[in-house]
Design a protein around this motif. Sequence first.
Motif, PDB file in Angstrom:
ATOM      1  N   ALA A 162       0.833  -1.201   0.000  1.00  0.00           N
ATOM      2  CA  ALA A 162       0.000   0.000   0.000  1.00  0.00           C
ATOM      3  C   ALA A 162       0.865   1.247   0.000  1.00  0.00           C
ATOM      4  O   ALA A 162       0.556   2.244  -0.637  1.00  0.00           O
ATOM      5  CB  ALA A 162      -0.915  -0.007   1.214  1.00  0.00           C
ATOM      6  N   GLU A 163       1.976   1.165   0.726  1.00  0.00           N
ATOM      7  CA  GLU A 163       2.838   2.324   0.895  1.00  0.00           C
ATOM      8  C   GLU A 163       3.523   2.707  -0.416  1.00  0.00           C
ATOM      9  O   GLU A 163       3.754   3.873  -0.687  1.00  0.00           O
ATOM     10  CB  GLU A 163       3.876   1.991   1.966  1.00  0.00           C
ATOM     11  CG  GLU A 163       4.718   3.135   2.434  1.00  0.00           C
ATOM     12  CD  GLU A 163       3.920   4.192   3.193  1.00  0.00           C
ATOM     13  OE1 GLU A 163       2.968   3.824   3.907  1.00  0.00           O
ATOM     14  OE2 GLU A 163       4.248   5.369   3.061  1.00  0.00           O
TER      15      GLU A 163
ATOM     16  N   SER B 396      -4.453  -0.766   7.860  1.00  0.00           N
ATOM     17  CA  SER B 396      -3.284   0.044   7.549  1.00  0.00           C
ATOM     18  C   SER B 396      -3.179   0.269   6.034  1.00  0.00           C
ATOM     19  O   SER B 396      -2.925   1.388   5.574  1.00  0.00           O
ATOM     20  CB  SER B 396      -2.081  -0.673   8.147  1.00  0.00           C
ATOM     21  OG  SER B 396      -0.925  -0.399   7.502  1.00  0.00           O
ATOM     22  N   ASP B 397      -3.439  -0.781   5.255  1.00  0.00           N
ATOM     23  CA  ASP B 397      -3.407  -0.630   3.794  1.00  0.00           C
ATOM     24  C   ASP B 397      -4.483   0.334   3.305  1.00  0.00           C
ATOM     25  O   ASP B 397      -4.252   1.168   2.437  1.00  0.00           O
ATOM     26  CB  ASP B 397      -3.647  -1.986   3.116  1.00  0.00           C
ATOM     27  CG  ASP B 397      -2.404  -2.841   3.171  1.00  0.00           C
ATOM     28  OD1 ASP B 397      -1.355  -2.302   3.589  1.00  0.00           O
ATOM     29  OD2 ASP B 397      -2.487  -4.014   2.814  1.00  0.00           O
ATOM     30  N   THR B 400      -3.619   3.908   4.065  1.00  0.00           N
ATOM     31  CA  THR B 400      -2.518   4.361   3.208  1.00  0.00           C
ATOM     32  C   THR B 400      -3.008   4.688   1.803  1.00  0.00           C
ATOM     33  O   THR B 400      -2.753   5.768   1.287  1.00  0.00           O
ATOM     34  CB  THR B 400      -1.426   3.275   3.110  1.00  0.00           C
ATOM     35  OG1 THR B 400      -1.100   2.856   4.426  1.00  0.00           O
ATOM     36  CG2 THR B 400      -0.200   3.804   2.423  1.00  0.00           C
ATOM     37  N   THR B 401      -3.733   3.737   1.186  1.00  0.00           N
ATOM     38  CA  THR B 401      -4.089   3.962  -0.216  1.00  0.00           C
ATOM     39  C   THR B 401      -5.220   4.966  -0.369  1.00  0.00           C
ATOM     40  O   THR B 401      -5.266   5.704  -1.350  1.00  0.00           O
ATOM     41  CB  THR B 401      -4.510   2.649  -0.907  1.00  0.00           C
ATOM     42  OG1 THR B 401      -5.483   2.021  -0.080  1.00  0.00           O
ATOM     43  CG2 THR B 401      -3.338   1.725  -1.090  1.00  0.00           C
ATOM     44  N   ILE B 405      -1.916   8.601   0.842  1.00  0.00           N
ATOM     45  CA  ILE B 405      -1.291   8.877  -0.462  1.00  0.00           C
ATOM     46  C   ILE B 405      -2.056   9.947  -1.252  1.00  0.00           C
ATOM     47  O   ILE B 405      -1.442  10.889  -1.752  1.00  0.00           O
ATOM     48  CB  ILE B 405      -1.089   7.564  -1.246  1.00  0.00           C
ATOM     49  CG1 ILE B 405      -0.025   6.738  -0.532  1.00  0.00           C
ATOM     50  CG2 ILE B 405      -0.692   7.833  -2.688  1.00  0.00           C
ATOM     51  CD1 ILE B 405       0.232   5.384  -1.117  1.00  0.00           C
TER      52      ILE B 405
END
Lengths: 328, 649
Positions: A162-163, B396-397, B400-401, B405
């Motif tokens: 994802a990062e 968490s993913d 983040t996405t 971001i």
Amino acid sequence: MYTVRTRNTTRGSRRIFVVLLAVLALIVVGCAEDDSRGSQTTIKLAVNPWNGSAANVAVAAQLLESELGYTVERVDIDENAQWAAINTGDLDASLEVWPSGHAQNVADFIDSADGNVDNAGLIGPIGEIGWFMPTYMVDQHPALATWEGFADPELAGLFATAETGDKGQFMSGDPSWTIYDEQIIANLNLPLEIVYVGSEAGILAALDSAYSRQEPALFYFWTPHSAFNTYDLTRVALPAYSDACYATGDAGGIDCDYPEDVLFKIVSRDLAENAPDADAFLRAMSYSTADQIQMLSAIENDGLTVDEAAAQWIEANPDVWGAWIPSS
Amino acid sequence: MTAVDGVRPGAGGLRAAWRGGPARFALVLGGMILLVAAFRILTDFGVFPESWNIGLADPIDRARRWLITNQNSHWLYTVFLNPLTDTMDWAIRRLESLLKWLPWYCYPLFTGLGLWWTRGRIAGALGLAGVTLIGVLGLWNEAFATLALMGVAVLVSMAIGIPLGIAAWHSDAVARITRPTLDTMQTMPGFVYLIPFVLLFGFGRVPAMISTVIFALAPVVRLTEVGLRTVPQSTVEASEMFGATERQTLRLVRLPQARPAIFAGMNQTTMLAMSMVVIAAFIGAGGLGQVVLQAMRSINVGKASEAGIAIVVMAIILDRFSTGVATADPGDDLPAIRWLAVVTAVGAVAGGLAGLNEFPKALGWRFAPYVNSLTDWARDNLYDIGGSGIGTGPFSDFVTTQLVIPLRELLSSGIPWPAMIGIGVVLGLWARGPRLAVGIGAALAAIGLLGMWELSMDTLAQVLLAVAATLAVGVPVGIMSSHNDLLRTALRPVLDFFQTIPSFVLLVPVITLFHVGRIPGIIASVVYALPAAVHYTDLGLRRVPTETHEAAESFGATRAQRLRQVEMPLAAPELMVAVNQVIMLILAMVVIAGLVGGGGLGLEAVRGLRRSDAVGRGFEAGIAIVLLAAILDRLTRAVADRLRPPAAV
């Protein structure tokens, strides 16, 4: 009102005076206990943020204290910061320098006339830094064995998180380490992005987590390390190291693998005069890669503390360390 | 406890502005959207152009190289800095060896007696237990290393701060310099201080001590000045009538009268110093901070929490003791305390001579294994609960996405940089006026010129998300707690704990639960800043006078209406103070999180601190952090002032 306050204040100051006197007296008593002047009795050793360094220092510290009667202070410090500290004599020695990242420091502090640091010989183990991944990744995608495989966006994309979005994630550790991955990735045009995990333990935790789920992971790592006993890891073949390639490092031109690191020790030049026995001991100290791995494995796999592991090793290997003790 | 409430008195006469607030705000917002749209269409500006980088890094790196190669020969070092460093190092070591010379049992006893004297029997008993706990956890020697360093740092802060406060009170010229300087010092995240000190003094206790002093100095200066200013004129006149000279008046009347304020300053200074314990360990402070750092490196949550609790215990004892000294009133217990103190003192010297200084190992007990098995369990079971796609990993993913971001991209390249500066200027203009607007514009431009635009926007995106999350949780809890005394009492120790615990300790468990990257830092900073959000919301709502409640009720307002239409607007300035505090705390934490994958300015600063070849860039990042902090701080404070209704009387 005025007079009352004055009396209070003077009484207050007298009390403070008495307290100060008492403290002073105690400090004098404290001083008598431990006289730091004269020849040096406390040896300050640098501990860098990885277990190998801590293990060397634990062995040295225990022997310096038990066999030679010094007091050892261990100071946690980064591999770069330690040079200036040893140069000024704030620290006495560091026992595991990886030369690949320190050409400039060697020139400034060892080779230059102003420098006050000595190369104190090899500690023994030979290290290799490189890019590693779990072997199951190569089994599934044989092209990943070399860097060309990572140039393929699809294969590199396996490592995406994802990062990092579309790019593959490259895990790096502590930003203070010797790291050229940014240059390597940029110069080889690889679709990878670096994420700093912050520490050796951080990389190991992320590896452990990925390994337990058989997920992809690509990271900065090194040998000798006990993790190779637990995980089946494969090193990615980058373009072979050459001196010419590393000469371009300052301009950001590195596009090859890390060099082999012959680990060495450094000591402050003042130590020979101030604490000759400690100086001789530290210069003589040297053991094998297997010796170090044995301690690292006790620390990382059996959960011993660094000192317990060092004590175990000292107990079992008197013939090795016996040779380090200066005959007086 | 984090900082002096940096609230400035309202600008006054803002009634009209306040009434017209929402409409004008809408106008400002509309203007900004237009501005962005115009830039987007008319130009191809995105990220701040790299070619405009003024390149501060190279000269700094050159200066650093000069410094380290001349450290053994140049007069600046041999005559001035090295002797200074050696003396201070000697003092810290002496104090430490003295502290260790005294027998172990005198510390719990003295602490207990001290707290009994200042705060009563229960506090005394708790103090005794707290100090014993530090020994039981096996952190005795580390605690003394920390105590010695902090002790010298606080003494030096007072030795500098009190005279400086007097000077600022005495001369407006001095005050004009000290006040903005102290303001800036207080907004800087502690981490940023370290780079210049490492540059000058190298590594060790002394630079650690000096940066602690700089960080902790502000309150004692400020409160000494305030204390002296508020001495009643009549008292001073009385003393002058008796023929006292100005010096005598200062020494005998003004300073004793200002004592409570000076004590309060000391207290806050001590607390700020304690909050630097872990950060200072980065440059060799040793002690408890080093234990936390080592635990973080080995991801040992248990060990980190033990050391964290030792730091909390130390901070709470110092806080309770120093706030109590000024008002100590032991009443009937005084003779008993005195008698026991004398006995303990005699026992201390006797024990010291007998060499009873080590805390007995037999009393050791660790809770680290329990904490560690709990976090191991959490890591294995909460990461992806039953493979359902719900858990900390997928969460968490998702964040983040979907959030981190996109927001980062919007700020760094979605909104063109001139528009970003424009937005800053307009906000400044709206919140206070032209001066703030120019300041913000200049600060943003400077960030760009340092070549830190993208990294700053990355950091800003993380800060904004964390602030939003903190307020979303903290404000409702604060509202509930303001209406419910029971909840407030129950929350208080929890909040105190999270506010005192070193921020690093929070990072350790979070990195084991969430993916590496920006999420752990954001979550840890939310946890870190929550207490401030709850506390200030509660405080703001409780300050709304009860008559207002009653008036609203008599008009038939429901509870929700009353909250929304009466209490919240009246408490708005306090809520803005909450926002201000939350932003500053979060910025400090997000910077620290650069250490564990947070990226942004924090990573650059950490690298500068720890790599000799990156000092220059680290320094630039440090300046960018300070500028960002200053912008956010001034802006939120200005908004708080704006919302403050004109004085009611």
